[in-house]
Scaffold this motif. Structure first.
Motif, mmCIF file in Angstrom:
data_model
loop_
_atom_site.group_PDB
_atom_site.id
_atom_site.type_symbol
_atom_site.label_atom_id
_atom_site.label_comp_id
_atom_site.label_asym_id
_atom_site.label_seq_id
_atom_site.Cartn_x
_atom_site.Cartn_y
_atom_site.Cartn_z
ATOM 1 N N SER A 156 -50.348 22.539 -18.330
ATOM 2 C CA SER A 156 -50.737 23.903 -18.673
ATOM 3 C C SER A 156 -49.530 24.708 -19.127
ATOM 4 C CB SER A 156 -51.415 24.554 -17.469
ATOM 5 O OG SER A 156 -50.556 24.525 -16.359
ATOM 6 N N ASP A 157 -49.724 26.020 -19.316
ATOM 7 C CA ASP A 157 -48.655 26.873 -19.852
ATOM 8 C C ASP A 157 -47.896 27.664 -18.800
ATOM 9 O OD1 ASP A 157 -48.960 26.232 -22.620
ATOM 10 O OD2 ASP A 157 -50.809 27.400 -22.627
ATOM 11 N N SER A 158 -48.428 27.717 -17.573
ATOM 12 C CA SER A 158 -47.781 28.524 -16.540
ATOM 13 C C SER A 158 -48.194 28.042 -15.155
ATOM 14 C CB SER A 158 -48.185 29.995 -16.682
ATOM 15 O OG SER A 158 -49.565 30.137 -16.362
ATOM 16 N N ALA A 159 -47.461 28.478 -14.152
ATOM 17 C CA ALA A 159 -47.788 28.125 -12.766
ATOM 18 C C ALA A 159 -49.152 28.684 -12.371
ATOM 19 C CB ALA A 159 -46.704 28.659 -11.823
ATOM 20 N N GLU A 160 -49.462 29.901 -12.848
ATOM 21 C CA GLU A 160 -50.749 30.538 -12.532
ATOM 22 C C GLU A 160 -51.894 29.711 -13.104
ATOM 23 O OE1 GLU A 160 -47.475 32.971 -12.179
ATOM 24 O OE2 GLU A 160 -48.174 32.259 -14.126
ATOM 25 N N GLU A 161 -51.735 29.301 -14.360
ATOM 26 C CA GLU A 161 -52.774 28.509 -15.023
ATOM 27 C C GLU A 161 -52.967 27.166 -14.301
ATOM 28 O OE1 GLU A 161 -53.629 28.539 -19.582
ATOM 29 O OE2 GLU A 161 -52.274 26.860 -19.208
ATOM 30 N N THR A 162 -51.855 26.561 -13.878
ATOM 31 C CA THR A 162 -51.940 25.294 -13.139
ATOM 32 C C THR A 162 -52.737 25.478 -11.854
ATOM 33 O OG1 THR A 162 -49.783 24.633 -14.018
ATOM 34 C CG2 THR A 162 -50.593 23.410 -12.118
ATOM 35 N N ALA A 163 -52.449 26.542 -11.116
ATOM 36 C CA ALA A 163 -53.143 26.815 -9.853
ATOM 37 C C ALA A 163 -54.651 26.987 -10.089
ATOM 38 C CB ALA A 163 -52.563 28.061 -9.190
ATOM 39 N N ARG A 181 -50.249 19.766 -7.595
ATOM 40 C CA ARG A 181 -49.209 20.283 -8.481
ATOM 41 C C ARG A 181 -47.915 19.509 -8.277
ATOM 42 N NH1 ARG A 181 -46.226 26.227 -8.604
ATOM 43 N NH2 ARG A 181 -44.251 25.152 -8.504
ATOM 44 N N SER A 182 -47.302 19.022 -9.340
ATOM 45 C CA SER A 182 -46.019 18.325 -9.190
ATOM 46 C C SER A 182 -44.871 19.117 -9.803
ATOM 47 C CB SER A 182 -46.074 16.926 -9.806
ATOM 48 O OG SER A 182 -46.351 17.005 -11.179
ATOM 49 N N TYR A 186 -47.619 21.148 -14.242
ATOM 50 C CA TYR A 186 -48.291 19.848 -14.115
ATOM 51 C C TYR A 186 -49.297 19.818 -12.971
ATOM 52 C CZ TYR A 186 -44.711 17.529 -17.079
ATOM 53 O OH TYR A 186 -43.876 17.141 -18.094
ATOM 54 N N ALA A 187 -50.528 19.427 -13.294
ATOM 55 C CA ALA A 187 -51.537 19.124 -12.274
ATOM 56 C C ALA A 187 -51.831 17.631 -12.371
ATOM 57 C CB ALA A 187 -52.802 19.935 -12.501
ATOM 58 N N GLU A 188 -51.504 16.905 -11.329
ATOM 59 C CA GLU A 188 -51.710 15.454 -11.305
ATOM 60 C C GLU A 188 -53.074 15.166 -10.690
ATOM 61 O OE1 GLU A 188 -48.788 13.117 -11.513
ATOM 62 O OE2 GLU A 188 -47.260 14.661 -11.783
ATOM 63 N N VAL A 189 -53.850 14.314 -11.327
ATOM 64 C CA VAL A 189 -55.164 13.941 -10.811
ATOM 65 C C VAL A 189 -55.102 12.488 -10.348
ATOM 66 C CG1 VAL A 189 -57.618 13.708 -11.372
ATOM 67 C CG2 VAL A 189 -56.283 15.586 -12.375
ATOM 68 N N VAL A 190 -55.258 12.289 -9.041
ATOM 69 C CA VAL A 190 -55.128 10.952 -8.445
ATOM 70 C C VAL A 190 -56.285 10.697 -7.482
ATOM 71 C CG1 VAL A 190 -52.602 10.808 -8.652
ATOM 72 C CG2 VAL A 190 -53.618 11.896 -6.626
ATOM 73 N N LEU A 191 -56.318 9.504 -6.939
ATOM 74 C CA LEU A 191 -57.299 9.155 -5.921
ATOM 75 C C LEU A 191 -57.020 9.985 -4.661
ATOM 76 C CD1 LEU A 191 -59.459 6.974 -6.294
ATOM 77 C CD2 LEU A 191 -57.973 5.396 -5.047
ATOM 78 N N PRO A 192 -58.076 10.476 -3.983
ATOM 79 C CA PRO A 192 -57.840 11.246 -2.757
ATOM 80 C C PRO A 192 -56.996 10.461 -1.746
ATOM 81 C CG PRO A 192 -60.116 11.450 -3.430
ATOM 82 C CD PRO A 192 -59.503 10.408 -4.318
ATOM 83 N N GLY A 193 -56.060 11.151 -1.109
ATOM 84 C CA GLY A 193 -55.215 10.513 -0.099
ATOM 85 C C GLY A 193 -53.937 9.916 -0.646
ATOM 86 N N VAL A 194 -53.823 9.867 -1.980
ATOM 87 C CA VAL A 194 -52.616 9.299 -2.591
ATOM 88 C C VAL A 194 -51.529 10.375 -2.695
ATOM 89 C CG1 VAL A 194 -51.637 8.463 -4.775
ATOM 90 C CG2 VAL A 194 -53.751 7.468 -3.885
#
Length: 271
Positions: A156-163, A181-182, A186-194
């Motif tokens: 995304s373009d900003s921390a607010e947008e990521t949130a 959030r990394s 960046y918003a990382e989409v992973v398997l739950p618990g990872v």
């Protein structure tokens, strides 16, 4: 401190082991070699792709399991897979559609290859930062590559947008995938618990090392679970205040070779 017996030392990459890019400072390489000679396993835990983390591990001269994709894949430098946690194909397709409908930049990682719909500024910026090339395949193409997807990344373009996006993803897919959030964009989409923490715990168990004999070092929010899971934790001098507050010790900054300082003080017990 003298009774501290560190057998596994796990480090974050950016802002911890590396000031920028992929060149490991000579002083840090020297510290790793001394730790390894003393019988300690030194490894990496990163959000990066396996292939992007590999040159760094090779620079350290170790053949150990490295924790990549924020914990989704643990694989040794020579290619032995210790653990893998892939996002199911149907969830990959649904997340891609969800992002497409909202015109978000999303990229997928399948079989350690990088894919995006369009080769836009965000894609180019990511390639430059990671020193690798991805594949531009269009939106339908993203849904063709669903084998061994370790993660998807929404930029995304900003921390607010990521949130905001993380909240929307969690609401839409909670339980099927998790969004974390990394870094601010960046918003990382992973398997739950990872997470880096799950990776660290699994690796320690596989190596037969008690969590009490594990030390982790990092500087950022996505290092917190790992720092909290390890028996001993070190914050870099350049770490965020909340990271320093959560850790047992703080060392110098990345530029001042805080990583080497941590190994010298806590692993090798140099005065």
């Amino acid at each position: 401190m003298s009774n501290m017996n560190i057998q596994l030392f796990v480090t974050d990459l950016d802002g911890t082991l590396l000031p920028t890019g992929r060149d490991v400072p000579a002083k840090n390489i020297e510290a790793v070699k001394r730790a390894v000679a003393a019988g300690v396993t030194v490894t990496i835990a990163t959000g990066r792709m396996y292939r992007a983390a590999l040159p760094v591990a090779q620079a350290l001269g170790v053949d150990v399991p490295i924790i990549t994709y924020n914990g989704a894949l643990i694989k040794s430098v020579s290619g032995e897979v210790y653990d893998e946690n892939y996002v199911p194909a149907d969830a990959v397709r649904d997340v891609v559609d969800f992002c497409h409908e909202r015109n978000w930049h999303v990229q997928t990682y399948s079989d350690d290859e990088l894919y995006f719909a369009e080769h836009d500024e965000k894609a180019k910026g990511y390639e430059a930062a990671q020193v690798l090339a991805g594949h531009t395949v269009g939106w339908d193409g993203l849904k063709q590559h669903t084998e061994h997807v370790a993660k998807l990344l929404v930029i995304s373009d900003s921390a607010e947008e990521t949130a905001e996006r993380i909240e929307l993803l969690q609401k839409a897919f909670g339980g099927r995938v998790q969004a974390v959030r990394s870094n601010p964009e960046y918003a990382e989409v992973v398997l739950p618990g990872v997470s880096k923490a799950s990776g660290l715990k699994k690796l320690a168990a596989k190596l037969g090392i008690s969590i009490e004999n594990v030390m982790a070092i990092g500087d950022s929010n996505n290092d917190l679970p790992m720092l909290e899971a390890a028996g001993h934790s070190v914050a870099m001098g350049n770490a965020l205040p909340e990271v320093k507050a959560a850790c047992d010790y703080t060392v110098g900054t990345c530029e001042a070779h805080g990583f080497a300082e941590a190994i010298e003080r806590f692993v090798l017990h140099d005065n």
